[in-house]
Design an enzyme around this catalytic site. Structure first.
Site, mmCIF file in Angstrom:
data_model
loop_
_atom_site.group_PDB
_atom_site.id
_atom_site.type_symbol
_atom_site.label_atom_id
_atom_site.label_comp_id
_atom_site.label_asym_id
_atom_site.label_seq_id
_atom_site.Cartn_x
_atom_site.Cartn_y
_atom_site.Cartn_z
ATOM 1 N N GLY A 51 0.816 -1.217 0.000
ATOM 2 C CA GLY A 51 0.000 0.000 0.000
ATOM 3 C C GLY A 51 0.843 1.257 0.000
ATOM 4 O O GLY A 51 2.069 1.216 0.052
ATOM 5 N N ASP A 84 4.109 -4.777 -7.535
ATOM 6 C CA ASP A 84 3.540 -3.486 -7.108
ATOM 7 C C ASP A 84 4.125 -2.337 -7.909
ATOM 8 O O ASP A 84 3.637 -1.207 -7.817
ATOM 9 C CB ASP A 84 3.767 -3.259 -5.606
ATOM 10 C CG ASP A 84 5.228 -3.417 -5.203
ATOM 11 O OD1 ASP A 84 5.822 -4.465 -5.530
ATOM 12 O OD2 ASP A 84 5.779 -2.492 -4.600
ATOM 13 N N ASP A 143 7.748 4.229 -10.730
ATOM 14 C CA ASP A 143 8.685 4.006 -9.612
ATOM 15 C C ASP A 143 10.127 3.857 -10.055
ATOM 16 O O ASP A 143 10.683 2.760 -10.098
ATOM 17 C CB ASP A 143 8.248 2.785 -8.784
ATOM 18 C CG ASP A 143 7.370 3.212 -7.614
ATOM 19 O OD1 ASP A 143 7.080 4.419 -7.509
ATOM 20 O OD2 ASP A 143 6.977 2.354 -6.825
HETATM 21 P P1 AMP Z 1 8.950 1.140 -3.372
HETATM 22 O O1 AMP Z 1 10.242 0.462 -3.075
HETATM 23 O O2 AMP Z 1 9.052 2.636 -3.380
HETATM 24 O O3 AMP Z 1 8.255 0.592 -4.572
HETATM 25 O O4 AMP Z 1 8.008 0.826 -2.106
HETATM 26 C C1 AMP Z 1 7.627 -0.456 -1.721
HETATM 27 C C2 AMP Z 1 6.686 -0.340 -0.539
HETATM 28 O O5 AMP Z 1 7.356 0.190 0.587
HETATM 29 C C3 AMP Z 1 5.478 0.546 -0.754
HETATM 30 O O6 AMP Z 1 4.392 -0.002 -0.077
HETATM 31 C C4 AMP Z 1 5.904 1.841 -0.127
HETATM 32 O O7 AMP Z 1 4.802 2.628 0.263
HETATM 33 C C5 AMP Z 1 6.709 1.358 1.058
HETATM 34 N N1 AMP Z 1 7.706 2.336 1.500
HETATM 35 C C6 AMP Z 1 8.862 2.631 0.867
HETATM 36 N N2 AMP Z 1 9.530 3.585 1.561
HETATM 37 C C7 AMP Z 1 8.793 3.904 2.632
HETATM 38 C C8 AMP Z 1 8.941 4.832 3.719
HETATM 39 N N3 AMP Z 1 10.008 5.621 3.821
HETATM 40 N N4 AMP Z 1 7.964 4.875 4.648
HETATM 41 C C9 AMP Z 1 6.889 4.088 4.555
HETATM 42 N N5 AMP Z 1 6.683 3.207 3.548
HETATM 43 C C10 AMP Z 1 7.619 3.112 2.601
HETATM 44 MG MG MG Z 2 6.685 0.988 -5.588
#
Ligand code: AMP
Ligand code: MG
Length: 497
Positions: free
Chosen positions: A93, A255, A265
């Site tokens: 999420g 995702d 992303d």
């Molecule tokens: P991503 O690597 O950006 O595709 O993120 C993968 C998941 O980790 C997603 O659900 C993001 O919302 C969550 N996420 C990544 N970085 C953070 C953060 N600093 N705080 C909270 N959730 C995070």
């Molecule tokens: Mg992502």
């Protein structure tokens, strides 16, 4: 006093929040101490029908930091799951993102406006919900580069410094990215509801996705199979385009794969320099799962996960029939991908007819580049010089030009079957193969200057260069050159979380 018509800053029309009640959580962005606009994409703002004059300054910084929620916005954190490096996380999420709302752009297309780095949400799982300046600007650079290359992509509308530190391995300046997307529906969005057996929500989501991305399927009797087929088609086209520009996404988790067919992303992503099927730059991809040449295979794997999620919706009366029909779509993906890849390869070779041996011609060319570790971008670009000339710049890329000469003779022979003149072919090739890509050392240089020294000159210059990737311009030679090999060998990109 006469009543004056005040133009709204945004004309929101929030279909997700309105129609998919219960598939997201209404939430508010965190307030930040000192918002300052780092980047504002005026052209995109205008395309979205926003009041760019009102938004480029302090008011925009207040809005795009999350400090002022504009009228009509309905911020929500979207639920999604995802296979990360092959393992299912049933609950990911928007942990540091929010969908602010949707607008209809000047072409009549519905676009999401979303924040990234806007503070914790119920999906944060202990994360701080924040983002740092460097990764935010990386998303802006790579998104704009992809857009200028004609590759479907999410784009940055704004980047705002928060005036607040973000704590990672180092203490970094914080920022919020405002991202524009055709939608934020991901393969993982479907997996979230499928994993919970929430079939009503899954169906609502699938019907919504069809209305939004494939409206011609609304009344189709097999609309969920056809949705899968449509997503597969878009992903086949997208990944073929990535491959032709040497792009490595770096983290093709489910995702991070959209239903719309846009790239999304840009974390540990990179453009490769020397052509290498095994190229990996991501610091977290220790086994090379998301290496350059694996991307079409991973796209298919991800689509199989989408198929699994959609299975319960297909053939409600006869579940046993659903599996072979979904399988037929997934099994068709490699051929679908090959078709897109070959179309792209022909264009890059300056060929418009389809001839039997074109695929082998293109494959042999890439094998030549691989064998001598030749720069992917420059080889394709300088090949255009060799249509009607000696191709000195091309030859200079090769240590041993003998195999190149043999291949060029084959390619020139193939060219004679075309109706176009060599000069026309060279021109067409230069509109297909860019001279400027977001080279890793240039991206790092821009991010470091911005993040460490608050110097945005390299970032702005790089964006300018990348906005016209096909037009070679004098004075920009340093943006053409690959990084020294020792820099590339060391180059690692980080997730930037
Ligand atoms: P991503 O690597 O950006 O595709 O993120 C993968 C998941 O980790 C997603 O659900 C993001 O919302 C969550 N996420 C990544 N970085 C953070 C953060 N600093 N705080 C909270 N959730 C995070
Ligand atoms: Mg992502």
């Amino acid at each position: 006093m006469p009543e004056t018509l005040v133009r709204p800053l945004f004309r929101f029309d929030n279909s997700y929040a309105r129609e998919l009640l219960g598939l997201a959580v209404p939430w508010q962005p965190a307030k930040v101490p000192a918002p300052s606009m780092l980047y504002f994409n005026r052209a995109l703002a205008e395309e979205l029908g926003l009041d760019a004059d009102a938004l480029h300054g302090d008011r925009g910084a207040a809005i795009f930091s999350g400090n002022e929620v504009p009228e009509g916005a309905m911020p929500i954190a979207q639920a999604y799951a995802g296979h990360q490096f092959g393992g299912l996380s049933p609950s990911l999420g928007d942990g540091r993102a929010l969908l602010l709302g949707e607008v209809i752009d000047c072409h009549g297309r519905r676009r999401d406006i979303a924040f990234k780095g806007s503070g914790p949400t119920p999906f944060s799982r202990g994360g701080d919900g924040k983002a740092a300046v460097g990764p935010v600007l990386r998303e802006a650079i790579v998104g704009e580069a992809m857009h200028a290359l004609g590759i479907p992509t999410t784009r940055a509308l704004a980047a705002v410094g928060t005036g607040e530190p973000v704590f990672r391995e180092d203490t970094l300046p914080g920022a919020v990215l405002t991202r524009v997307a055709s939608s934020h529906l991901r393969v993982g969005t479907f997996q979230y509801f499928a994993a919970r057996g929430q079939l009503d929500k899954l169906r609502q989501l699938a019907d919504y996705a069809i209305r939004r991305h494939d409206p011609e399927l609304v009344d189709h009797p097999d609309r969920y199979v056809e949705l899968l087929r449509a997503v597969a088609e878009r992903q086949a086209s997208l990944v073929a385009r990535w491959m032709h520009v040497g792009f490595i996404h770096g983290v093709m988790n489910t995702d991070n794969m959209t239903i719309s067919g846009e790239s999304i992303d840009y974390g540990p992503c990179a453009f490769m320099e020397a052509h290498d099927p095994g190229a990996v730059f991501s610091s977290i991809d220790t086994h090379g799962r998301y290496a350059y040449a694996n991307q079409p295979l991973i796209a298919r794997w991800n689509l199989a996960r989408l198929a699994e999620a959609l299975l319960p919706l297909m053939d409600g009366d006869e579940p046993a029939r659903a599996v072979p029909r979904a399988t037929e779509v997934i099994d068709g993906f490699p051929a679908q991908y090959e078709r897109h890849w070959l179309t792209g390869a022909r264009a890059k070779l300056g060929l418009s007819r389809a001839e039997e041996h074109d695929r082998a011609l293109a494959r042999d060319w890439l094998a030549l580049l691989q064998a001598q570790a030749v720069d992917h971008t420059l080889a394709w670009r300088y090949l255009a010089d060799a249509v009607d000339g000696e191709g000195f710049r091309l030859q200079a890329l090769f240590e041993d030009t003998r195999p190149l000469m043999g291949w060029l003779a084959r390619w020139r022979g193939r060219g004679t079957l075309e109706a176009s003149t060599p000069a026309e072919r060279a021109l067409a090739m230069r509109r297909t193969s860019p001279i400027y890509i977001a080279r890793n050392h240039r991206v790092e240089e821009a991010l470091t200057a911005a993040s460490v020294d608050a110097d945005f000159e390299p970032f702005n210059r790089l964006l300018d260069v990348l906005a016209q990737p096909f037009d070679e311009r004098p004075g920009l030679e340093t943006y053409v050159a690959p990084a020294p090999p020792e820099v590339t060998a060391r180059y690692r990109t980080f997730c930037g979380t």
